[in-house]
Design an enzyme around this catalytic site. Structure first.
Site, short mmCIF file in Angstrom:
data_model
loop_
_atom_site.label_atom_id
_atom_site.label_comp_id
_atom_site.label_asym_id
_atom_site.label_seq_id
_atom_site.Cartn_x
_atom_site.Cartn_y
_atom_site.Cartn_z
N ASN A 1 0.85 -1.19 0.00
CA ASN A 1 0.00 0.00 0.00
C ASN A 1 0.89 1.24 0.00
OD1 ASN A 1 -1.94 1.94 0.37
ND2 ASN A 1 -2.34 1.43 2.53
N TRP A 2 1.05 1.83 -1.18
CA TRP A 2 1.97 2.97 -1.30
C TRP A 2 1.40 4.27 -0.75
CZ3 TRP A 2 4.16 2.52 -7.01
CH2 TRP A 2 4.88 1.32 -7.11
N LYS A 3 0.10 4.26 -0.46
CA LYS A 3 -0.58 5.49 0.00
C LYS A 3 -0.33 6.62 -1.01
CE LYS A 3 -0.18 3.61 4.57
NZ LYS A 3 -0.25 3.81 6.00
N HIS B 1 -9.66 1.34 4.81
CA HIS B 1 -8.38 1.58 5.48
C HIS B 1 -8.59 2.64 6.58
CE1 HIS B 1 -4.30 2.93 6.25
NE2 HIS B 1 -3.91 1.76 5.76
N GLU C 1 -7.02 5.15 7.42
CA GLU C 1 -6.81 6.54 6.99
C GLU C 1 -8.04 7.07 6.23
OE1 GLU C 1 -3.00 5.86 5.19
OE2 GLU C 1 -2.15 5.59 7.18
N GLU D 1 -5.49 -4.66 10.94
CA GLU D 1 -4.50 -3.59 11.11
C GLU D 1 -4.81 -2.78 12.36
OE1 GLU D 1 -2.51 -2.35 7.31
OE2 GLU D 1 -4.45 -1.39 7.20
N GLY E 1 1.93 2.99 10.67
CA GLY E 1 2.82 4.13 10.45
C GLY E 1 3.58 4.60 11.68
N SER F 1 3.12 -1.34 10.69
CA SER F 1 4.57 -1.25 10.93
C SER F 1 5.31 -2.56 10.62
CB SER F 1 4.85 -0.79 12.36
OG SER F 1 4.37 0.53 12.54
N GLY G 1 2.73 -0.78 4.45
CA GLY G 1 2.71 0.63 4.05
C GLY G 1 4.11 1.15 3.83
P1 PGA Z 1 2.56 0.85 7.78
O1 PGA Z 1 1.13 1.01 7.07
O2 PGA Z 1 3.13 -0.44 7.27
O3 PGA Z 1 3.31 2.05 7.33
O4 PGA Z 1 2.30 0.81 9.24
C1 PGA Z 1 0.26 -0.07 6.99
C2 PGA Z 1 -1.03 0.39 6.40
O5 PGA Z 1 -1.39 1.54 6.56
O6 PGA Z 1 -1.72 -0.36 5.76
#
Ligand code: PGA
Length: 228
Positions: A8-10, A86, A88, A155, A161, A191, A212
């Protein structure tokens, strides 16, 4: 079966040239690359083995919805998977379980695979209560056959993050709770890095990972691919 890795590159990277390099590095059979929408088509053209997925989509398939993207459009350019719910999106776009349920229905109607993200916000939240509510509300009105197509990503929001990954024993508890509700494929996200990635697969028995930050680091992604 090789574990599934969702990258997931966001909202990264800012340049297409970098996105293409990252896509080529991640071009493995068991990887689903989820870049920003604007890179999907070009990435599809440079990869041979990986699949592509989107990070979100509309709850509608067509019409007057300014700024939204239809899952049918995503399917037409070669997407196979769509991340739904997600944290976010839940946080920054006020997406609740009702919206998420509508999106899942539209994604399934387009014959794509939803990757449903769930997880508790705080470390001491009641895991069982939250997971049950998120899953039952997201699955509302779906047939058993439709439900079986969904991939669930556990998650813990506090971990995303933060560099503070969930202990594999606690993640395993969550996996067991989810498994008791439904028999879907389950991924761990939060993470994940090259040091801890194997713990969730070997110890906590997840079917894969949703990654991420580490998925946009050339060094980390290379190490993760080699380990897995
Ligand atoms: P992260 O993100 O690996 O940076 O914690 C995971 C995600 O948001 O799916």
């Amino acid at each position: 079966m090789k574990p599934l890795i969702v990258a997931n590159w966001k909202m990264n990277p800012l340049k297409l040239s970098l996105a293409l390099k990252l896509a080529i590095l991640s071009d493995k059979k068991n990887i689903i690359i989820c870049p920003p929408f604007v890179y999907l088509k070009e990435i599809k053209e440079v990869i041979r083995k990986a699949k592509i997925g989107a990070q979100d989509c509309s709850w509608q398939d067509q019409g007057s919805f300014t700024g939204d993207i239809s899952p049918v459009m995503l399917k037409n350019i070669g997407c196979r998977y769509i991340i739904i719910g997600h944290s976010e999106r839940r946080l920054n776009h006020n997406e609740n379980n009702t919206v998420i349920n509508s999106k899942i229905k539209t994604v399934l109607k387009a014959k794509l695979i939803p990757i449903l993200c769930i997880g508790e916000t705080k470390k001491n939240d009641n895991l069982e209560l939250i997971i049950k509510k998120q899953i039952t509300e997201a699955f509302n009105g779906l047939s058993l056959n439709e439900i079986s197509k969904i991939i669930i990503a556990y998650e813990p929001v506090w971990s995303i993050g933060s560099g503070n990954n969930c202990h594999p024993d606690k993640a395993e508890q969550a996996r067991i709770i989810i498994n008791n509700i439904s028999k879907n494929k389950i991924l761990y996200g939060g993470s994940v890095n090259s040091e801890n990635c194997c713990d969730y697969l070997k110890k906590a028995l997840f079917n894969g990972l949703l990654i991420g930050n580490s998925s946009i680091s050339f060094k980390e992604m290379e190490k993760i691919i080699n380990k897995i």
